[in-house]
Structures are given as structure tokens and as C-alpha cells.
Write a protein that holds these residues in place. Structure first.
Motif, PDB file in Angstrom:
ATOM      1  N   LEU A   1       0.980  -1.160  -0.100  1.00  0.00           N
ATOM      2  CA  LEU A   1       0.015   0.000   0.173  1.00  0.00           C
ATOM      3  C   LEU A   1       0.867   1.280   0.148  1.00  0.00           C
ATOM      4  CD1 LEU A   1      -2.940   1.258   0.152  1.00  0.00           C
ATOM      5  CD2 LEU A   1      -2.494   1.118   2.657  1.00  0.00           C
ATOM      6  N   SER A   2       0.585   2.244  -0.930  1.00  0.00           N
ATOM      7  CA  SER A   2       1.406   3.455  -0.990  1.00  0.00           C
ATOM      8  C   SER A   2       1.210   4.215   0.283  1.00  0.00           C
ATOM      9  CB  SER A   2       1.098   4.293  -2.048  1.00  0.00           C
ATOM     10  OG  SER A   2       1.467   5.458  -2.275  1.00  0.00           O
ATOM     11  N   PRO A   3       2.239   4.715   0.853  1.00  0.00           N
ATOM     12  CA  PRO A   3       1.942   5.724   1.946  1.00  0.00           C
ATOM     13  C   PRO A   3       1.181   6.939   1.630  1.00  0.00           C
ATOM     14  CG  PRO A   3       4.135   4.851   1.914  1.00  0.00           C
ATOM     15  CD  PRO A   3       3.443   4.505   0.570  1.00  0.00           C
ATOM     16  N   ASP A   4       1.391   7.314   0.384  1.00  0.00           N
ATOM     17  CA  ASP A   4       0.805   8.592  -0.079  1.00  0.00           C
ATOM     18  C   ASP A   4      -0.639   8.150  -0.149  1.00  0.00           C
ATOM     19  OD1 ASP A   4       3.242  10.176  -0.145  1.00  0.00           O
ATOM     20  OD2 ASP A   4       3.457   9.165  -2.214  1.00  0.00           O
ATOM     21  N   ALA A   5      -0.819   6.998  -0.677  1.00  0.00           N
ATOM     22  CA  ALA A   5      -2.480   6.791  -1.062  1.00  0.00           C
ATOM     23  C   ALA A   5      -3.004   6.658   0.424  1.00  0.00           C
ATOM     24  CB  ALA A   5      -2.605   5.552  -1.840  1.00  0.00           C
ATOM     25  N   GLY A   6      -2.537   6.160   1.373  1.00  0.00           N
ATOM     26  CA  GLY A   6      -3.053   5.915   2.668  1.00  0.00           C
ATOM     27  C   GLY A   6      -3.332   7.297   3.276  1.00  0.00           C
ATOM     28  N   ARG A   7      -2.457   8.124   3.024  1.00  0.00           N
ATOM     29  CA  ARG A   7      -2.599   9.525   3.804  1.00  0.00           C
ATOM     30  C   ARG A   7      -3.857   9.973   3.180  1.00  0.00           C
ATOM     31  NH1 ARG A   7       3.191   9.573   4.178  1.00  0.00           N
ATOM     32  NH2 ARG A   7       3.300  10.452   2.003  1.00  0.00           N
ATOM     33  N   ARG A   8      -3.765  10.103   1.815  1.00  0.00           N
ATOM     34  CA  ARG A   8      -5.018  10.432   0.935  1.00  0.00           C
ATOM     35  C   ARG A   8      -6.297  10.108   1.495  1.00  0.00           C
ATOM     36  NH1 ARG A   8      -5.693  15.590  -1.086  1.00  0.00           N
ATOM     37  NH2 ARG A   8      -7.178  15.597  -3.005  1.00  0.00           N
ATOM     38  N   ILE A   9      -6.423   8.730   1.576  1.00  0.00           N
ATOM     39  CA  ILE A   9      -7.690   8.304   1.964  1.00  0.00           C
ATOM     40  C   ILE A   9      -8.011   8.660   3.134  1.00  0.00           C
ATOM     41  CG2 ILE A   9      -8.615   5.974   2.414  1.00  0.00           C
ATOM     42  CD1 ILE A   9      -6.740   4.736   0.483  1.00  0.00           C
ATOM     43  N   ARG A  10      -7.132   8.767   4.127  1.00  0.00           N
ATOM     44  CA  ARG A  10      -7.440   9.279   5.451  1.00  0.00           C
ATOM     45  C   ARG A  10      -8.044  10.633   5.458  1.00  0.00           C
ATOM     46  NH1 ARG A  10      -3.368   5.503   6.784  1.00  0.00           N
ATOM     47  NH2 ARG A  10      -1.606   6.747   6.427  1.00  0.00           N
ATOM     48  N   GLU A  11      -7.161  11.614   4.474  1.00  0.00           N
ATOM     49  CA  GLU A  11      -7.786  12.971   4.489  1.00  0.00           C
ATOM     50  C   GLU A  11      -9.085  12.941   3.955  1.00  0.00           C
ATOM     51  OE1 GLU A  11      -4.965  14.553   1.868  1.00  0.00           O
ATOM     52  OE2 GLU A  11      -3.160  14.782   3.405  1.00  0.00           O
ATOM     53  N   HIS A  12      -9.576  12.146   3.256  1.00  0.00           N
ATOM     54  CA  HIS A  12     -10.898  12.188   2.688  1.00  0.00           C
ATOM     55  C   HIS A  12     -11.880  11.798   3.828  1.00  0.00           C
ATOM     56  CE1 HIS A  12     -10.772  13.022  -1.702  1.00  0.00           C
ATOM     57  NE2 HIS A  12      -9.780  12.342  -1.824  1.00  0.00           N
ATOM     58  N   ARG A  13     -11.506  10.846   4.499  1.00  0.00           N
ATOM     59  CA  ARG A  13     -12.435  10.299   5.645  1.00  0.00           C
ATOM     60  C   ARG A  13     -12.466  11.658   6.446  1.00  0.00           C
ATOM     61  NH1 ARG A  13     -12.132   4.000   6.976  1.00  0.00           N
ATOM     62  NH2 ARG A  13     -14.315   4.625   7.142  1.00  0.00           N
ATOM     63  N   ALA A  14     -11.430  12.381   6.885  1.00  0.00           N
ATOM     64  CA  ALA A  14     -11.574  13.330   7.922  1.00  0.00           C
ATOM     65  C   ALA A  14     -12.408  14.708   7.219  1.00  0.00           C
ATOM     66  CB  ALA A  14     -10.095  13.719   8.007  1.00  0.00           C
ATOM     67  N   ALA A  15     -12.316  14.647   5.953  1.00  0.00           N
ATOM     68  CA  ALA A  15     -13.078  15.670   5.290  1.00  0.00           C
ATOM     69  C   ALA A  15     -14.829  15.162   5.185  1.00  0.00           C
ATOM     70  CB  ALA A  15     -12.840  15.977   3.806  1.00  0.00           C
ATOM     71  N   GLY A  16     -15.080  13.958   5.725  1.00  0.00           N
ATOM     72  CA  GLY A  16     -16.216  13.604   5.784  1.00  0.00           C
ATOM     73  C   GLY A  16     -16.906  12.903   4.529  1.00  0.00           C
ATOM     74  N   HIS A  17     -15.899  12.691   3.385  1.00  0.00           N
ATOM     75  CA  HIS A  17     -16.182  12.179   2.256  1.00  0.00           C
ATOM     76  C   HIS A  17     -16.299  10.713   2.386  1.00  0.00           C
ATOM     77  CE1 HIS A  17     -13.734  15.373   0.202  1.00  0.00           C
ATOM     78  NE2 HIS A  17     -14.888  15.897   0.793  1.00  0.00           N
ATOM     79  N   ARG A  18     -17.289  10.028   1.674  1.00  0.00           N
ATOM     80  CA  ARG A  18     -17.348   8.601   1.626  1.00  0.00           C
ATOM     81  C   ARG A  18     -16.317   7.829   0.870  1.00  0.00           C
ATOM     82  NH1 ARG A  18     -23.378   6.259   1.149  1.00  0.00           N
ATOM     83  NH2 ARG A  18     -23.497   8.219   2.222  1.00  0.00           N
TER      84      ARG A  18
END
Length: 786
Positions: free
Chosen positions: A647-664
Motif C-alpha cells: 500500500l502506498s503511504p501517499d495513498a493511505g494519507r490521501r484516503i485518511r484525508e478524505h475520511r477526515a473531510a467527511g467524504h465517503r
């Protein structure tokens, strides 16, 4: 003994028969006072300055403008936009605003060419500036505008000035703005007179207009559609049938347009003209002479119109005309040669000289039935050669280089003028080299270096396409040996009242080329480029679709959709199958299984290039006989660390950013569902391939439904969004493969992640951001889970 140049042998004395020419006998403001001048083309380059000149210098003259509706903007709205421009500031403020200026000074008539409405009966002069001025329009478009439109305008003019029985109540003056290059491929002196030719403009117009139907019909033949479809499939097969179909239709429309352009060019050259623009303008002149036999007719033929010498200010220009793209390309170091004869004259004339000449012609009264012709050109008395303009431009950019990239200002090419044949061979060789390099690129492995090479190759393709287009368009003009006699125009400018000379003069011998090119024209056309370069430097990179999620306010109305293989993980379905299959086998059986997979690998790769669904189905047949529950347990207990290590660390961070923004957060993949189990904490929804099982829980080698790939992903997104109140325009998607083009196109913020070449090019075309998400697995790619 006196010295006589070749040009002098064709010149007539300006004073020899002055009484035979319409001249001016007073100030223009008095001669045109009380007149209503109807203008076409007022939203264009010459028309705009012509309107400005009337409003500023002819206070008792009423301009009427024929303006077509453009989408939702009617004629009045478009004219308000015109008079809001900077050059109208003085007259606009004096009138009390743009609306007040229109109400007090300008009559606006909504209409188009050739659909000309009924014209007012009080018009005195008609100035026809409108026309298709590109050198390579489709043949039907050129005839519609330059021939049919001209006749329609003249018919309406005569109708407006006639009674119900068709008798003229007043004699209007029709001033036709043509081009000096209606002379075509002739050589030598071109007199200010009608061109001698026997072309039947009616027959040519009928044939030109009929070409669209002929070419449209050919574009729909099975042979043509098959060829276009196969071209589209080679590029878009993986994305899906609808994407391929849309691209096939795009290619068909482009083919029709290209064929119409070619038809116009070839017909024009077969009859002695350089292109369909000059050909149809020449036929338009013939229409003017015929239809205007009972009225006053003047034809003004400008040469190459460029920025103004003095008015409304030195260097005024609207848009890029003939020379500007080439001048800027040279300044960027992208024009290595030009197929011009160094001693050929490039006949440039400033725009304000053309406008002044037109207004002076409007104030004359030619003999009815005998059109007067005026060349507004510089070559007769102030010639500029291609060698001369090259030297001036090179000197300007040497002293004032354009902003370069990281390597500094571009190196200016040094032209040798080797001739058109040598330039063509150089260009053709470069095009062949580019084609070969592009084919090699198709076989190159995906990597950041490959993408950089592809970007460099695409920039080269852009430069080659630019050169091909402009060299094809201007090759004839660059080798022109025309000499436009301008005695009539010179006599007219010399008959200007002394008080009009400072404002209305149009003698093209009054300026020197060094001042015009280096101090007026080049600074004017490069100023906007320099401003944009400076703005880009201040703003940094172009706008990004990789938005800062800390400022995003979409919340739960948006979703973030991620592809798996190659996007957030460095892996593929064959590798994943081997992870799940080989650890449970003995060493001999591992070798046998690996050998079978390698044997099948060419057929798998072939299937993937043609249809990713077929590829996935072929690979997943190998799961036949596997215990699904045992597979899931193996993933949970043994395989999860291996999967997460990819798993790309960059991808993991971006996914968590989306979750923090309230995105599905949504994972859409063709991978079998058991292998996605370690990723479940990251996603709200996982759409994966489900393995079908028999009554005993063993895999059958089939799926429970078609794998979600290509266009089916976009369809799923639309359906899911509709059911769950998701705004796709505010949503995000991340993918690495061209097959995901429909999915990326379905959202407002698409991001290409370490893309393949086809997707990288699509992302560039759509202005999507491309990112590199690095993946450094903790275990070597060849290492198997325990």
C-alpha cells in the motif's frame, strides 16, 4: 541616365489622370456628416477600430452595426461587450456608459450572413468587413460567408434603398473589404482593378456548398466507419464500447472537417489561388461587381493587416493575426527555419492605415457601374523582405528574450533560408522520427522515466504539428512575388484635407520598419505573453484537481473513489493469485503451478489488451477448487502484512484525508474480494469481484457477476450517487489505467496516479492532475508469504 526599378515600370503617374479618380474635396467629418454607415464585422479586428474611429472623429456620422446573436447573447449584449473595451473608454464615459453610448450613437441590427434581416432605408454607405478570414476554412463555410453572404448583404442594401417596384430611391455606396491576395498565384504587378479570370462564381458556389453533403455521406460509408472504428479501438478498447463509439464519432467529424478543408484548398489551387480564403474572396469581388452594377461600389484590398502604427495607440491589436504565431514561435526557439525566399516582400500594413483608408473611400463617390479598387499595402513604396523582417525580429528577441524555463531563455534559431524543399524534407524527417519513437513508447514499461519521455515526445509532436500547419498555410505567401500597385490609394491619401492628415493619413511610406517591428509590433504582441508568464510564476503550477481537502466543504455529499492495482497498491491480479495459491503447495507443485502461469502469460496479456473483463475471468478460472473460507482465513492470518506492505503511504494519507473531510471512501477493483479484506478499515464501501462457490464452499472458477471494469465503473458511480445523494461534481476519483477513463470523467475532481501513457495523455488533455504515489514494499516482489 535614370535608374528604373522593375516596380517603377508598372507605376502610373499619380498626377497623370487625377480627374479620372474619386478624390476628397473637404474634411472627412464634413463629407460624412449626416451619413449613416452600416457596418458588418464590427466585433472583428478591423471593424472594431473602424467603429472607434467613427465615434471619436466623425461626431455627425451614425454607425449602424449588423451583429449576430451568439448563444444566449443577443446583438445588443454583444455590442455592450465591445464598447466596454479599453479603446472606447473616452467616448463611453462621455456618453454616460456603454448603454447610453449605444442609445445615443449606434444603431444595432441583429442578423447574420447570409441571413441578413431587412435593413433600414436611411443607410448611405455599407462597409462589409465581415468574412471568413482564416486561410483554411471548410469549403462550404468559405463560400457561405464570402460569396453567398456578400450577395445577401448587397441584395438587402438595394432592397432598402428601393421602392416597392424595385426602383432605387437613393444610390448607396457599397464599400467591400477584400484582400490584396485575391490576385492568387500570379506574379509581378497587380493593378488596382478587377482581376481577369473566367471562373463562374455561381457554379463554383453550388459545388462548394454541395461538398459538405458529399463528404458527410462518404464519412458514413461502411469502409470509412470501419477504418475510424478500428483506430478508436486501438486507443480506447479497454475503456469500453461507449468510449470507443464516442471517439469513433469524434474522428468522423474531424475527418469531415479535414476533407472539407482539403477540398477547398485543392479546388482553389487548381484554379490559380493560394487557398480557399483568397479564392472565395475573389469570387466575392465578382459578385460585388455584378450585383452592384447600379450603385456606387468601391473595393478595398488590404495586404497583411497587423498592429496599429499610431491609433488608437501604437501597437493596438485584437487577437493574433497572420504573423504573430510565427513571431512568438521564433522567440521561443521553436521555428528552426522558414520556407521563404529571403528577397520576397512580406506586405504588412498597420491596422489604422487600413481603417483610415476605408473611411476615406466611404467619403468618395465612384462612378455608378464602375467599381473602384484600392490596395492598402506597403510593398510598392516601403518594401520589407523576409530577410529584413527576420533580422528585425531576431534583433528584438536577442535584446528582449522571452522568459525561458529552468534552462533560461530559448536559443534563437539562425535561419539560412535554404528553400521550401529543404524545409519540407527537414520537417518530414522529424515527423518520421517522432512516429518511430512513439511506436517504441508503446512497448516501454510503465515508469516515471517513460512518462517523462512521453511528455517530451508530446511537446515535440505539438511543435511539429504547429510547424506543419503554419508552413502549409503560409508557404505560398512566403514565396510570393506579387507587387501591389497602390496609385489609387496614394492619390486618395494625398487628397486628404491638411487638417485630416494627422488623424486620417494612410500613406504606408511614412514609417520605418525598425521602429514599427522592434518598438511597436513586437512589444505589443509579446506583452500579453510576458504577463501570463509572470502570472504563472507568481501562482506556481496550473490549477490542480488534487485539491486541498482541508478546505473542502462537500462533506458527506461527496465521495472519493479509488482503484486498487497500480493506484494505491503496487501489485496485479496474477501476482495476487500466486500469493494466495503457492504457499499451500509443495515445492514441486509450486514449480508446476508457476510454469503453467508463465505458459499462459502471453494469452493473459493479449486478453488484457483487448478486454480486461476477459483477462480477469481467465485468471480467476485458476481459483477453481479453492476453499473460499480457507482463502479468507489465509488472507487474514498470513497474507495481510504482504498486502499492506504494497500500500502506498501517499495513498493511505490521501484516503485518511478524505475520511477526515467527511467524504465517503470507496474502493472499486476487479480484484477478488478476499484479497481486499486487509483494506476494509480504510473504506466505507468496497466493490470487488466475488468468487462463485458450490454447495461445499469451494470456488467454481467463475464469478457471481461481471467484474466492474471500464465503463461499468462509471455506470456504478452514477447509480450509487443517485441512490445515496452524492454530488459527483464535488467528488474525487483516483486511477492509473486508461481503462478507468470513464470513471475519472464521471467526477469533478479526477486524479491520474502514476498513469499509463494513454491515461497520462488523456489527463493532460482534460487538465487533470497527475501524481506519483511511490510504493516501497517491505518485502521483495519475488518473496512469497509464509
Amino acid at each position: 541616365m535614370s535608374t528604373v526599378t522593375p516596380a517603377d515600370t508598372f507605376r502610373r503617374s499619380v498626377d497623370a489622370d487625377r480627374s479620372d479618380r474619386p478624390l476628397l474635396d473637404g474634411r472627412l467629418r464634413d463629407l460624412l456628416a449626416g451619413k449613416k454607415i452600416l457596418m458588418t464585422g464590427v466585433t472583428g479586428f478591423i471593424g472594431e477600430q473602424l467603429l472607434w474611429k467613427i465615434l471619436t472623429e466623425l461626431p455627425e456620422t451614425t454607425p449602424a452595426v449588423l451583429v449576430r446573436r451568439k448563444r444566449s447573447a443577443d446583438a445588443r449584449a454583444r455590442m455592450i461587450t465591445v464598447v466596454k473595451k479599453e479603446i472606447f473608454r473616452g467616448v463611453r464615459e462621455a456618453a454616460g456608459g456603454p448603454e447610453a453610448l449605444l442609445d445615443s450613437r449606434i444603431d444595432v441590427i441583429e442578423g447574420d450572413l447570409p441571413n441578413v434581416p431587412v435593413l433600414p432605408s436611411d443607410i448611405d454607405v455599407v462597409v462589409h468587413c465581415a468574412g471568413d478570414v482564416s486561410f483554411d476554412p471548410p469549403i462550404d463555410q468559405a463560400f457561405t460567408t464570402n460569396v453567398v453572404g456578400t450577395q445577401a448583404l448587397m441584395d438587402r442594401m438595394i432592397e432598402a434603398c428601393s421602392d416597392d417596384d424595385g426602383n432605387l430611391l437613393k444610390v448607396p455606396h457599397y464599400v467591400h473589404i477584400s484582400t490584396a491576395y485575391t490576385a492568387g498565384r500570379r506574379r509581378g504587378a497587380i493593378p488596382e482593378a478587377a482581376h481577369v479570370h473566367t471562373i463562374d462564381h455561381r457554379a463554383e458556389t453550388r459545388a462548394g456548398l454541395a461538398m459538405r453533403d458529399l463528404i458527410e455521406a462518404e464519412s458514413r460509408t461502411s469502409e470509412r466507419l470501419t477504418a475510424l472504428r478500428k483506430e478508436a479501438e486501438r486507443e480506447h478498447r479497454q475503456a469500453g464500447y461507449l468510449t470507443t463509439a464516442a471517439d469513433t464519432e469524434r474522428r468522423r467529424l474531424e475527418w469531415v472537417q479535414s476533407e472539407l478543408v482539403t477540398a477547398g484548398t485543392e479546388r482553389a489551387r487548381s484554379l490559380g489561388w493560394t487557398d480557399v480564403y483568397t479564392f472565395t474572396k475573389a469570387l466575392g469581388e465578382r459578385v460585388v461587381a455584378e450585383v452592384g452594377a447600379g450603385v456606387e461600389v468601391s473595393v478595398v484590398r488590404p495586404a497583411i493587416v497587423e498592429s496599429s502604427w499610431l491609433h488608437p495607440y501604437p501597437g493596438w491589436i485584437e487577437g493574433f493575426k497572420m504573423a504573430e504565431p510565427l513571431i512568438l514561435a521564433y522567440g521561443r526557439g521553436e521555428l528552426p527555419e522558414f520556407p521563404a525566399s529571403p528577397d520576397s516582400v512580406i506586405d504588412i500594413v498597420p491596422c489604422d492605415h487600413v481603417v483610415n483608408a476605408i473611411l476615406a473611400v466611404c467619403a468618395t463617390h465612384p462612378t455608378i457601374g464602375r467599381p473602384e479598387f484600392y490596395h492598402v499595402s506597403s510593398g510598392a513604396r516601403n518594401p520589407l523582405t523576409f530577410q529584413g523582417i527576420y533580422g528585425q525580429i531576431r534583433e528584438y528577441f536577442s535584446e528582449h528574450p522571452l522568459e525561458g524555463g529552468p534552462r533560461g531563455a530559448a536559443r534563437l534559431p539562425q535561419w539560412q533560408f535554404p528553400g521550401a524543399g529543404s524545409v519540407e524534407r527537414l520537417l518530414a524527417t522529424s515527423e518520421r522520427a517522432h512516429t518511430i519513437a512513439n511506436r517504441l513508447l508503446d512497448a516501454a514499461p510503465r515508469s516515471a522515466r517513460t512518462r517523462k519521455f512521453a511528455n517530451d515526445l508530446d511537446r515535440t509532436r505539438g511543435r511539429l504539428s504547429f510547424l506543419r500547419r503554419y508552413l502549409s498555410l503560409y508557404n505560398e505567401y512566403a514565396q510570393s512575388e506579387l507587387h501591389f500597385v497602390d496609385d489609387h490609394t496614394l492619390a486618395l491619401t494625398e487628397s486628404l484635407h491638411p487638417d485630416d492628415q494627422p488623424v486620417f493619413a494612410f500613406d504606408t511610406a511614412v514609417y520605418d520598419w525598425k521602429t514599427y517591428i522592434q518598438d511597436v509590433h513586437c512589444p505589443s504582441i509579446t506583452s500579453s505573453i510576458r504577463r501570463m508568464d509572470a502570472l504563472r510564476r507568481r501562482r506556481g503550477k496550473r490549477p490542480t484537481t488534487m485539491r486541498d481537502l482541508g478546505r473542502d466543504t462537500a462533506g458527506s455529499t461527496a465521495m472519493a473513489v479509488f482503484d486498487l492495482d497500480g493506484t494505491i497498491m503496487s501489485t496485479n491480479v496474477i501476482e495476487q493469485y500466486l500469493w494466495s495459491r503457492l504457499p499451500g503447495l509443495s515445492a514441486p507443485r509450486q514449480v508446476a503451478e508457476l510454469g503453467q502461469v508463465l505458459q499462459k502469460l502471453p494469452s493473459y496479456l493479449w486478453a488484457e489488451r483487448r478486454d480486461r473483463s476477459a483477462f480477469l475471468r481467465a485468471v480467476y478460472r485458476r481459483y477453481a477448487g479453492a476453499d473460499l473460507a480457507a482463502l479468507e482465513q489465509f488472507v487474514d492470518t498470513e497474507l495481510a502484512p504482504t498486502i499492506l506492505s504494497r500500500l502506498s503511504p501517499d495513498a493511505g494519507r490521501r484516503i485518511r484525508e478524505h475520511r477526515a473531510a467527511g467524504h465517503r471512501t470507496v474502493l472499486v477493483t476487479g480484484v477478488v474480494r478476499p484479497l481486499t479484506r486487509p483494506l476494509e478499515p480504510l473504506f466505507d464501501v468496497i466493490v470487488a469481484a466475488d468468487l462463485a462457490t458450490d454447495a461445499g464452499g469451494r470456488c467454481t472458477g467463475f464469478l457471481t457477476g461481471p467484474p466492474l471494469v471500464g465503463e461499468s465503473r462509471a455506470a456504478w458511480l452514477h447509480h450509487y450517487a443517485a441512490l445515496n445523494g452524492i454530488d459527483l461534481a464535488r467528488s474525487f476519483a483516483y486511477a492509473d489505467s486508461h481503462s478507468d477513463l470513464p470513471m475519472l470523467a464521471a467526477v469533478g475532481h479526477a486524479v491520474a496516479v502514476s498513469p499509463d501513457i494513454a491515461l497520462m495523455r488523456a489527463a493532460n488533455a482534460n487538465q487533470w492532475t497527475s501524481v506519483e504515489w511511490k510504493i516501497a514494499p517491505m518485502t521483495p516482489r519475488w518473496a512469497l508469504p509464509r
